[in-house]
Structure formats: C-alpha cells, structure tokens
Design a protein around this motif. Structure first.
Motif, mmCIF file in Angstrom:
data_model
loop_
_atom_site.group_PDB
_atom_site.id
_atom_site.type_symbol
_atom_site.label_atom_id
_atom_site.label_comp_id
_atom_site.label_asym_id
_atom_site.label_seq_id
_atom_site.Cartn_x
_atom_site.Cartn_y
_atom_site.Cartn_z
ATOM 1 N N VAL A 147 0.658 -1.249 -0.047
ATOM 2 C CA VAL A 147 -0.100 0.037 -0.050
ATOM 3 C C VAL A 147 0.851 1.381 -0.115
ATOM 4 O O VAL A 147 1.824 1.295 0.762
ATOM 5 C CB VAL A 147 -0.892 0.004 1.171
ATOM 6 N N ARG A 148 0.639 2.219 -0.763
ATOM 7 C CA ARG A 148 1.239 3.532 -0.849
ATOM 8 C C ARG A 148 0.417 4.442 -0.032
ATOM 9 O O ARG A 148 -0.989 4.474 -0.163
ATOM 10 C CB ARG A 148 1.367 4.128 -2.249
ATOM 11 N N ALA A 149 1.156 5.123 0.858
ATOM 12 C CA ALA A 149 0.414 5.939 1.843
ATOM 13 C C ALA A 149 0.956 7.445 1.623
ATOM 14 O O ALA A 149 1.962 7.803 1.362
ATOM 15 C CB ALA A 149 0.915 5.629 3.347
ATOM 16 N N THR A 159 -1.623 19.021 -1.548
ATOM 17 C CA THR A 159 -0.586 18.267 -1.641
ATOM 18 C C THR A 159 -0.408 17.188 -2.664
ATOM 19 O O THR A 159 -1.915 16.921 -3.017
ATOM 20 C CB THR A 159 0.464 17.888 -0.420
ATOM 21 N N TYR A 160 0.336 16.460 -3.088
ATOM 22 C CA TYR A 160 0.189 15.609 -4.114
ATOM 23 C C TYR A 160 -0.274 14.382 -3.785
ATOM 24 O O TYR A 160 -0.355 13.718 -2.510
ATOM 25 C CB TYR A 160 1.593 14.876 -4.774
ATOM 26 N N GLY A 161 -1.342 13.520 -4.394
ATOM 27 C CA GLY A 161 -1.660 12.245 -4.451
ATOM 28 C C GLY A 161 -2.864 12.102 -3.399
ATOM 29 O O GLY A 161 -3.436 10.775 -3.198
ATOM 30 N N HIS A 211 5.892 5.175 -0.404
ATOM 31 C CA HIS A 211 5.532 6.642 -0.335
ATOM 32 C C HIS A 211 6.231 7.297 -1.452
ATOM 33 O O HIS A 211 7.402 7.203 -1.725
ATOM 34 C CB HIS A 211 6.006 7.219 0.990
ATOM 35 N N ASP A 212 5.326 8.208 -1.889
ATOM 36 C CA ASP A 212 5.903 9.136 -3.037
ATOM 37 C C ASP A 212 6.305 10.427 -2.684
ATOM 38 O O ASP A 212 5.163 11.092 -2.367
ATOM 39 C CB ASP A 212 4.890 9.166 -4.216
ATOM 40 N N VAL A 213 7.545 10.809 -2.908
ATOM 41 C CA VAL A 213 7.866 12.242 -2.341
ATOM 42 C C VAL A 213 7.471 13.212 -3.854
ATOM 43 O O VAL A 213 7.120 14.621 -3.450
ATOM 44 C CB VAL A 213 9.398 12.541 -2.153
ATOM 45 N N HIS A 214 7.403 12.642 -5.031
ATOM 46 C CA HIS A 214 7.074 13.448 -6.054
ATOM 47 C C HIS A 214 7.878 14.589 -6.418
ATOM 48 O O HIS A 214 7.674 15.715 -6.735
ATOM 49 C CB HIS A 214 5.689 13.700 -5.979
ATOM 50 N N HIS A 215 9.291 14.221 -6.444
ATOM 51 C CA HIS A 215 10.492 15.152 -7.025
ATOM 52 C C HIS A 215 10.728 16.216 -6.270
ATOM 53 O O HIS A 215 11.341 17.212 -6.673
ATOM 54 C CB HIS A 215 9.999 15.591 -8.545
ATOM 55 N N LEU A 237 10.891 4.588 -1.059
ATOM 56 C CA LEU A 237 10.798 6.113 -1.045
ATOM 57 C C LEU A 237 10.843 6.515 -2.579
ATOM 58 O O LEU A 237 11.953 6.314 -3.331
ATOM 59 C CB LEU A 237 11.575 6.717 -0.292
ATOM 60 N N GLU A 238 9.901 7.038 -3.142
ATOM 61 C CA GLU A 238 9.700 7.109 -4.501
ATOM 62 C C GLU A 238 9.875 8.639 -4.916
ATOM 63 O O GLU A 238 9.592 9.660 -4.293
ATOM 64 C CB GLU A 238 8.245 6.789 -5.179
ATOM 65 N N ASP A 239 10.834 8.907 -6.233
ATOM 66 C CA ASP A 239 11.134 10.253 -6.705
ATOM 67 C C ASP A 239 11.358 11.193 -5.494
ATOM 68 O O ASP A 239 10.830 12.391 -5.390
ATOM 69 C CB ASP A 239 9.667 10.860 -7.351
ATOM 70 N N PRO A 240 12.509 10.962 -4.621
ATOM 71 C CA PRO A 240 12.730 11.862 -3.746
ATOM 72 C C PRO A 240 13.092 13.264 -4.135
ATOM 73 O O PRO A 240 13.112 14.171 -3.641
ATOM 74 C CB PRO A 240 13.999 11.034 -3.035
ATOM 75 N N GLY A 263 11.690 7.097 -11.880
ATOM 76 C CA GLY A 263 11.652 6.631 -13.136
ATOM 77 C C GLY A 263 10.510 6.831 -13.975
ATOM 78 O O GLY A 263 10.340 6.789 -15.248
ATOM 79 N N GLU A 264 9.225 7.257 -13.368
ATOM 80 C CA GLU A 264 8.093 7.318 -14.195
ATOM 81 C C GLU A 264 8.087 8.524 -15.249
ATOM 82 O O GLU A 264 7.244 8.420 -16.193
ATOM 83 C CB GLU A 264 6.912 7.708 -13.205
ATOM 84 N N VAL A 265 9.121 9.565 -14.901
ATOM 85 C CA VAL A 265 9.059 10.575 -15.927
ATOM 86 C C VAL A 265 10.047 10.242 -17.076
ATOM 87 O O VAL A 265 10.422 11.068 -17.895
ATOM 88 C CB VAL A 265 9.416 11.838 -15.182
ATOM 89 N N ILE A 284 13.172 0.321 -10.753
ATOM 90 C CA ILE A 284 13.110 1.405 -11.651
ATOM 91 C C ILE A 284 11.745 1.436 -12.151
ATOM 92 O O ILE A 284 11.171 0.297 -12.538
ATOM 93 C CB ILE A 284 14.202 1.090 -12.991
ATOM 94 N N ARG A 285 11.105 2.688 -12.265
ATOM 95 C CA ARG A 285 9.849 2.795 -12.372
ATOM 96 C C ARG A 285 9.292 3.258 -13.730
ATOM 97 O O ARG A 285 8.414 3.567 -14.056
ATOM 98 C CB ARG A 285 9.190 3.863 -11.632
ATOM 99 N N THR A 286 10.131 2.998 -14.858
ATOM 100 C CA THR A 286 9.758 3.314 -16.258
ATOM 101 C C THR A 286 8.455 2.631 -16.738
ATOM 102 O O THR A 286 8.258 1.566 -16.225
ATOM 103 C CB THR A 286 10.961 2.942 -17.151
#
Ligand code: CS2
Ligand code: MG
Length: 404
Positions: A147-149, A159-161, A211-215, A237-240, A263-265, A284-286
């Motif tokens: 689960v992503r929180a 905020t994001y998400g 968790h996604d920091v979103h850049h 920890l995603e896109d820190p 990697g999603e971007v 890697i999230r491509t």
C-alpha cells in the motif's frame, strides 16, 4: 507478411483524457496502443497523426524491432516524452497484433511466465492521518499486500496524491489552465515520518509500505527523510529528488538505506543508465507507455537485472487500461520484477476499455487472451470528447516555481 492498412488515433475522455492508437492489418486484426501523456495528450496525438501513422501504412506488422528502430532513429530528434510515448503506442499495438496472430497472450511471446502473478500496490490516501489510516485499512481488508500512503500536510492547502472531492481515483490534472498549488518543504519534512510512523503503529510491518515524494526534495533533504523513515521499513521512497539529476542520487544513497525508486518521468534507457549502473536506486519505474513500449522497456529492465535493480512500473490512472495490460505482460515475464503500481481507472473508463486482467489476493494477472487482452469500444469512446486538462504547477511561499 502482415500488412498494416490503417493507423488511427482515438482521443477520448471516459473519466479522464486518453489517447489510443489503433493499428489495423490486411487480415483485419487490430492492435491497440496507449499514447496518453497527461497534460500533453494532443501533442502525442498530433505526432502520431502527422508524423507516424502515414509511415506505418504498407509496412509489415510483424517487424516490431525494425519499426521501432525506424521510428526512433528515423526521427533524428531523439528521445523525449512525446516521441517515446508515440513510439510506445506503435510498439504495444504491434505486440498486441503479434499475439493475436499467434493465438498467444503477449507474455508468452516474451518468454512465458516467470511468476504466477504480478504483485501490485494500491494508493491509500487521506486529507489527514486519520483518513489515511481508514483508507489503508480498506486496502488491507481487500487483500492488498502493498500500500502506498499519501496524506495532506498540516499547513498546506493541497499536496500530491490526495483525490479531490468526488474522485474515486486520484487525478491531478484539472482545468483548462494549470492550477497553481503552494508548496513548502519544511512542514512536509516534519510531517512525513510522523504520518508513515502512524501507519506502521496502527497496522504493523506485515505488508509493504510505500511513499511518493514526487520530486520535491534536495538531495540533502531526501537523505534526511530517508534516514528518518528507516525505522518504518519502507518498501520504497519514490521520486525523492528531481529524477533527471541522476548524480544527485549518490548523495541520497550516502545518507540512507531506505530503498529508492524513480523513473516514471523517464522515456529511455539513457535517462536511467547511471542510476542503474551505479546502483543508485533499488527500483526502476519506467512505464511501457512513456519509455518506448514493450521493446524498449525490456531493454531497460534487462540492464537493471545486471545490477540487481528491480522493476516497479508506473501505473497511475493516467496510463490507460491498454498500458496497464501491456505492463502486466512484461511484469509477468521479467526475472527482476519488483512491484506494479495499480491505481485503477475512474469510471466510465470501463465503458470504453474492455479488459481481461484480474486482481486476486493482491496480485494482478493479464489473462490468457491472445495479444494484450484489451479491446477498445470506439462507439463508446465517441461519447466522451476530449476535455483539456493540465497538471498543476507548484509555487513556493516566495512565489518561485517548485517541482510538482
Ligand atoms: C504518481 C502519478 O502514480 C504515481 O506514482 O507520480 O500519480 C503522477 O503524478 C501522474 O501519473 C502524473 O500524470
Ligand atoms: Mg510517482
């Protein structure tokens, strides 16, 4: 030879905007590819309609690699999200056709199943910690193993998400002009460890927490956050930090053992080569729809396998069900699979995209239909005209633009 006789672009908005490529062969077999690029949909639609579709007519649909090279090298101006999303749509549509002609699901053409199912993570969120905990409980009750929180941050309006009012699936794009949100890193940095700690406190460690920091952080801030989160044992920890600064991940890596995902971007192997070969990331999230399709995604994942980096493909609601299905076929077949994002799709997407993937006990499976296992209802698609939407822009308190 199986000749391509038509290539058409459908722009439809069942719940949100999607761009879908339809490739038709002389035997009447149709392949579908997702060409959706959130906030820039018409750029990809035009790239396909004006500069790709005419070049496909008369070509052999079986020659997937040759067509990939032709569209990539033949463009001269290489890479970039628009070009690589357009190439991805063609690539995925051709794999769909090849599977249908072979009478096999695409994963069987990719070497068969390396696992029984695709572990997915769902998106729990809330305006505050209490709402977030209720949403995490709902995912765990539904059998999710990961689960992503994401939660609202005290002191920040948005905020994001966090889904907006009435949204069943988080959709960040809104309005015919970008919405400008206020961002302030300091309250987020103070709050995130408390928020994720509350999740562990309530539900324990028997599931994967992401968790996604979103850049949005500097390398030093990301290193500190990663260290603060270590007791909570995140899956990732995603896109820190802003993803294009691959070298910055050396600094983050020095300060924390919290696993990192990015990697999603990205849209080609060149965007992540250093991250992978220096083992600066763990996942890697491509995605299949933004990184050149199945053909190129497999190259990225093969490189990642050499360095112990696992896959964690992007799977937000703005990647269509065609894209999710293609991702599942790749996920099922690669040796270094990690996890697949599964945000789901807002209704009425299912009126347009008829899927055959299934979710059971926290795992997705693409199914056994020939090709991708997704069909697009063009008549239904015509009922949902394009609806211009932009992704938000972040501004700091001093008015300067920040990463969204
Ligand atoms: C997010 C996405 O799913 C994710 O991890 O980063 O929601 C992202 O914000 C959207 O795909 C952008 O369109
Ligand atoms: Mg993300």
């Amino acid at each position: 030879m199986t000749k391509i006789i038509a290539a058409d672009v459908l722009v439809t908005a069942p719940g949100r905007n999607y761009v879908t490529l339809k490739v038709t062969t002389d035997e009447g077999v149709v392949g579908w590819g997702d060409a959706t690029l959130n906030g820039r949909e018409l750029a990809v639609a035009a790239y396909l309609r004006e500069h790709v579709c005419p070049l496909l007519i008369g070509r052999d649909a079986h020659r997937i690699e040759d067509l990939w090279q032709y569209l990539y090298k033949g463009a001269y101006w290489r890479r970039g999200p628009v070009t690589m999303t357009a190439i991805a749509a063609v690539d995925v549509a051709l794999w769909d056709i090849k599977g249908k002609l072979a009478g096999l699901p695409v994963y069987q053409l990719l070497g068969g199943a390396a696992r029984d199912g695709v572990l997915v993570y769902g998106h729990a969120s809330g305006g505050d910690v209490a709402e977030l905990l209720d949403d995490v409980a709902r995912y765990l009750d539904r059998g999710y193993l990961a689960v992503r929180a994401q939660s609202g941050v005290p002191g920040l309006d948005k905020t994001y998400g966090i889904p907006g009012a009435g949204q069943t699936v988080y959709e960040p794009a809104s309005g015919a002009r970008p919405h400008e949100d206020l961002w302030d890193t300091a309250p987020y940095l103070r709050f995130a460890p408390e928020m994720l700690g509350a999740v562990r406190e309530r539900f324990g460690f028997g599931f994967h927490l992401l968790h996604d920091v979103h850049h949005r952080l500097s390398p030093a801030e990301a290193g500190r956050l990663g260290r603060d989160l270590e007791p909570h044992r995140l899956f990732w920890l995603e896109d820190p930090t802003p993803a294009e600064d691959q070298e910055a991940f050396r600094l983050v890596r020095q300060h924390t053992t919290t696993p990192l995902a990015v990697g999603e971007v990205f849209n080609s192997v060149w965007d992540c080569r250093q991250l992978i070969t220096e083992r600066l990331i763990d996942y890697i999230r491509t995605s299949v729809s933004h990184a050149g399709g199945i053909t190129h995604l497999r190259r990225i994942f093969a490189l990642a396998e050499l360095y112990g980096v696992r896959t964690g493909s992007h799977g937000a609601g703005d990647l269509s069900p065609v894209s999710l299905s293609a991702a599942l076929h790749v996920d099922l077949s690669v040796p270094n699979f990690g996890i697949q994002e599964y945000m789901g799709h807002a209704e009425p997407a299912s009126e347009v995209f008829h899927t055959s993937y299934t979710l059971s006990q926290g795992y997705l499976h693409p199914g056994e239909l020939p090709g991708l296992g997704v069909e697009v209802d063009e008549a239904a698609a015509a009922n949902f005209p394009y609806d211009p939407k932009y992704l938000p822009v972040n501004r700091r308190r001093d008015g300067s633009v920040h990463d969204w």
